[in-house]
Each structure stands twice: as structure tokens, then as C-alpha cells.
Design an enzyme around this catalytic site. Structure first.
Site, PDB file in Angstrom:
ATOM      1  N   PHE A 155       7.838   4.650   8.145  1.00 48.92           N
ATOM      2  CA  PHE A 155       6.524   4.868   7.538  1.00 48.92           C
ATOM      3  C   PHE A 155       5.854   3.540   7.246  1.00 48.92           C
ATOM      4  O   PHE A 155       6.488   2.497   7.249  1.00 48.92           O
ATOM      5  CB  PHE A 155       6.628   5.707   6.270  1.00 48.92           C
ATOM      6  CG  PHE A 155       7.601   5.195   5.239  1.00 48.92           C
ATOM      7  CD1 PHE A 155       7.192   4.242   4.306  1.00 48.92           C
ATOM      8  CD2 PHE A 155       8.907   5.657   5.203  1.00 48.92           C
ATOM      9  CE1 PHE A 155       8.076   3.783   3.341  1.00 48.92           C
ATOM     10  CE2 PHE A 155       9.808   5.196   4.237  1.00 48.92           C
ATOM     11  CZ  PHE A 155       9.391   4.257   3.309  1.00 48.92           C
ATOM     12  N   TYR A 187      13.452  -8.130   0.031  1.00 47.06           N
ATOM     13  CA  TYR A 187      13.056  -7.244  -1.055  1.00 47.06           C
ATOM     14  C   TYR A 187      14.053  -7.133  -2.205  1.00 47.06           C
ATOM     15  O   TYR A 187      13.745  -6.555  -3.240  1.00 47.06           O
ATOM     16  CB  TYR A 187      12.740  -5.855  -0.486  1.00 47.06           C
ATOM     17  CG  TYR A 187      11.485  -5.886   0.357  1.00 47.06           C
ATOM     18  CD1 TYR A 187      10.229  -5.861  -0.235  1.00 47.06           C
ATOM     19  CD2 TYR A 187      11.557  -6.000   1.740  1.00 47.06           C
ATOM     20  CE1 TYR A 187       9.078  -5.939   0.529  1.00 47.06           C
ATOM     21  CE2 TYR A 187      10.409  -6.066   2.517  1.00 47.06           C
ATOM     22  CZ  TYR A 187       9.174  -6.038   1.907  1.00 47.06           C
ATOM     23  OH  TYR A 187       8.036  -6.123   2.663  1.00 47.06           O
TER      24      TYR A 187
END
Length: 411
Positions: A411, A123
Site C-alpha cells: 500500500f 523506521y
């Protein structure tokens, strides 16, 4: 056939999620997990890439509010459920998903995006920087003692059903959020994540247990959720306590919870993952080495609206610095910005033509944003360039926080 990217339709969720499971190895989750994440998925913020009738890529976002230095809760996109089918890798699918998603996050007015990375090398090229680490412990309780503070003996502990204690536990958690950057305020439904307890998730351990700590007034001041895994060999018991959550509002309750976990019969190891790197338990144990601390990256953060994000947090000292920011993937952030902060915590970030004093990419700003990574250390690695003597030290002091940022759950 050309690939098609589109917003997820609710009736496509199972096919979309099946693709995600395939991208992560093909091991199906329990029905309980699937049911929870189906309820939490925001279809309008979820993207799928389709090759004919087959879903081959996915990316979603949760609508969060994230604590930042100073206690403000900043709107944040919780990037999640990112995966590409093995048959469609190296074809630009992930890049196209990240491009569309960040454009959508910007349009939604969210200053930052955050994620947890299955592979942290992925990322950075999209502007995410590592903003928080987590601590894992494996404490040998046969050799490690706890030195607890005064008042610990006055704390009352009660074993309670995790479901029945949920409201009290959530009140404790909510009270702690403003004081610890990186903690998301729990949106409705997210409190259920901590109660996931499918038999397949226990790996031979007990059902989920919960102990609460009560102060002299009888109010719940802390809680721990854990599981006991019994084990035996010829020498006797070798049980382990796995700690999933431990939060407390004051030191005595905090210490009482750890002492309880250390003292569970027939167990000799307390394992805790995803703790803050400055967890106070490190100051309670008699032997840090035999607690086997380990660190890993946890929260990755990207500034989507640079000015709004930098103005939302407070700074540890007055600051006036001109930043030259590189951001190839979100070029609206690129260029020269003057960041000023006063002693009362107010901040202003605006474009400027003044000479730059620090040069860095948006990735480094993301790493420093929550106060856990210092600009000075990034500068020592060559990731931040000082263009005016003294600018790096001053900015590093201002960005640094009093407590380490922490993401308490995934999450």
C-alpha cells in the site's frame, strides 16, 4: 528559504507524486497506476514539504482497519508515499514528517500505524517494529509434486475474466480477514489494486489471468490470479507462472488451485511472492528445498495508543504482567503499564506504580503485537529484559498467535 510543511491540496497531487517517484529513482509509473493511486490518496491525510514552489518531501496515510489476534478489526493508519528529494536529505525532513504524522494519527484515535519499508533500517528509530514476514517461492514443478487432500478432485475450476470474478474473489478475501492477523479489510477502491495490469508491468508475460475454485454447491471457494511468462531455449519450453494472489476458504479448493498452477502446459516454475510464512503449500509440496523458500520483512507496526492497542487484541493464555516501556518519539506511551488478560480473551492495560517485570521499547511491542514474533526470541536477542523470573515466558506464550500474521498486498 525555510521549508514549509502543509497538508496536500488535491490540485497539487501530480507535483507531489512526481517528487515521490524521484525519491524512488525517477522511473515513472504507468498511467494506470498513477490513476489508481490518485483516486486512493486521502489528501487530508497527506503531507508535503515545500522549498518555495518545489515539493521536496512527502508522507501519506490510508485509513485502514487491520485484523489483530482474536479477529477484531483495529483502526490503523497505513503509512505510505514517504519520500524525500535527493537534494534535501539529512536535513530533518523525514523526522519532521514522521513527527507530524504520528501526532495526527493519535489525534484521529487510531491505536496503530503500519507500513511497508523500502529500507527497513529507517523506521526503527520512529518506533516501528517488524511485525510480519512474507514468504517467496520458486517451485521447480518438474521435480516437485503435490500431495493433495481428499475432496480435491471434486473441486471445479473455471478460468474467468479477472474483472468479472472480482466480487466473488472479494467475498473470499473478506471471509479470511478475521482469521489472519495483519490482513487489512479492503476499503472501497482497494479491490482495484489487484487488477492493475498495464502492459509495462508484464515484463514479457501474459495479461493477468484468474482461475476460481467452486465447491459442490457451485459457490466460489477460492481463486488465484496469475500471469504466464513464456520462455524457450534449445531444450524446449522454460515458461514460468507468476502467482499474485491465491486465497481459499477450505483445503480442497486451496490444493486444487495450486495443482492447477503446477500443471499449466509449457511452464516449469511457479513463482509466488508475498505469501504467509506458514503457508499450507509448504505441507503439500514433496520437496521444500526445490521450492526455494525465502523470507523477508513485510509489515512494520507501531503502537500509537499503547493501551488501546493492547486491549484490542486477545491473548493465548491468561496474563498479568507489568511492562516498563521506552518510547522516546511518542512519550505518551512511555512508562509503566499493567497488562492483564483473562481466559476469555478480554484484556485491560492501565498505568501502574507496581514494580516492572519486563522492560522493552515500543518497537519490541510492535513486533510482538500481531503474534508473529515471540517476546522470548526478542529476549534472547537482548531486546526484552526480564525483571521477574518467569515473566518473559508467560508473556511470550500469551502474545503468540496460532497463525502467522500476513500482509497480502502492499500500500
Amino acid at each position: 528559504m525555510a521549508l514549509e510543511m502543509r497538508v496536500l491540496q488535491p490540485d497539487e497531487w501530480d507535483v507531489w507524486y512526481d517528487q515521490l517517484e524521484l525519491a524512488f529513482g525517477g522511473v515513472p509509473e504507468s498511467p494506470q497506476e498513477r490513476k489508481l493511486y490518485a483516486s486512493l490518496t486521502e489528501a487530508e491525510r497527506s503531507l508535503g514539504v515545500w522549498d518555495g514552489g518545489t515539493c521536496v518531501g512527502s508522507a501519506g496515510a490510508f485509513t485502514f482497519r487491520l485484523s489483530v489476534p482474536g479477529g477484531t478489526l483495529v483502526p490503523a493508519a497505513g503509512v505510505t508515499m514517504v519520500g524525500v528529494s535527493p537534494t534535501h536529505r539529512r536535513r530533518g525532513v523525514l523526522t519532521s514528517l514522521m513527527r507530524r504524522q504520528l501526532d495526527d494519527v493519535r489525534a484521529a484515535g487510531e491505536p496503530v500505524a503500519v507500513l511497508t519499508a523500502s529500507d527497513p533500517a529507517i523506521y526503527g528509530r520512529f518506533g516501528y517494529g517488524t511485525a510480519a514476514y512474507s514468504l517467496a517461492l520458486d517451485v521447480d514443478t518438474s521435480r516437485v509434486r503435490l500431495d493433495v487432500p481428499p475432496g480435491t478432485d471434486a473441486v471445479r475450476l473455471r478460468l474467468v475474466d479477472p474483472e468479472e470474478a472480482l466480487a466473488d474473489c472479494e467475498r473470499v478475501y473478506a471471509a479470511l480477514v478475521p482469521g489472519r492477523p495483519g490482513m487489512p479489510a479492503r476499503q472501497p477502491g482497494w479491490e482495484r489494486q489487484a487488477l492493475l495490469d498495464a502492459p509495462a508491468m508484464r515484463a514479457g508475460g501474459s495479461p493477468l489471468k484468474c482461475v476460481v475454485a467452486e465447491g459442490p454447491d457451485g459457490a466460489v471457494a477460492g481463486y488465484a490470479r496469475y500471469r504466464v511468462t513464456p520462455a524457450w531455449d534449445l531444450a524446449g519450453s522454460e515458461g514460468r507462472v507468476d502467482v499474485f494472489d491465491l486465497d481459499a476458504l477450505e483445503p480442497a479448493a486451496y490444493a486444487a488451485l495450486w495443482r492447477y498452477l503446477f500443471g499449466i502446459d509449457l511452464t516449469w516454475t511457479v513463482r509466488a511472492n508475498r505469501r504467509p510464512v506458514d503457508d499450507p503449500v509448504l505441507h503439500l509440496v514433496s520437496d521444500v528445498r526445490r521450492s526455494r523458500p525465502r523470507f523477508r520483512d513485510s509489515l512494520h507496526l507501531r503502537l500509537v495508543d499503547l493501551a488501546a492497542a493492547l486491549e484490542a487484541r486477545t491473548y493465548g493464555s491468561p496474563l498479568d504482567v507489568v511492562l516498563e516501556v521506552e518510547d522516546a518519539f511518542c512519550p505518551w506511551n512511555a512508562g509503566r503499564w499493567r497488562l492483564t488478560a483473562d481466559a476469555k480473551g478480554g484484556a485491560r492495560c492501565a498505568r501502574t506504580e507496581e514494580p516492572a517485570e519486563l522492560a522493552l521499547s515500543v518497537r519490541e511491542l510492535g513486533s510482538a503485537y500481531l503474534g508473529g514474533m515471540t517476546l522470548a526470541s526478542l529476549g534472547a536477542a537482548g531486546r526484552v529484559r526480564e525483571l521477574r523470573p518467569g515473566a518473559l515466558a508467560a508473556a511470550s506464550r500469551a502474545f503468540a498467535g496460532d497463525v502467522a500474521p500476513w500482509l497480502p498486498h502492499g500500500f
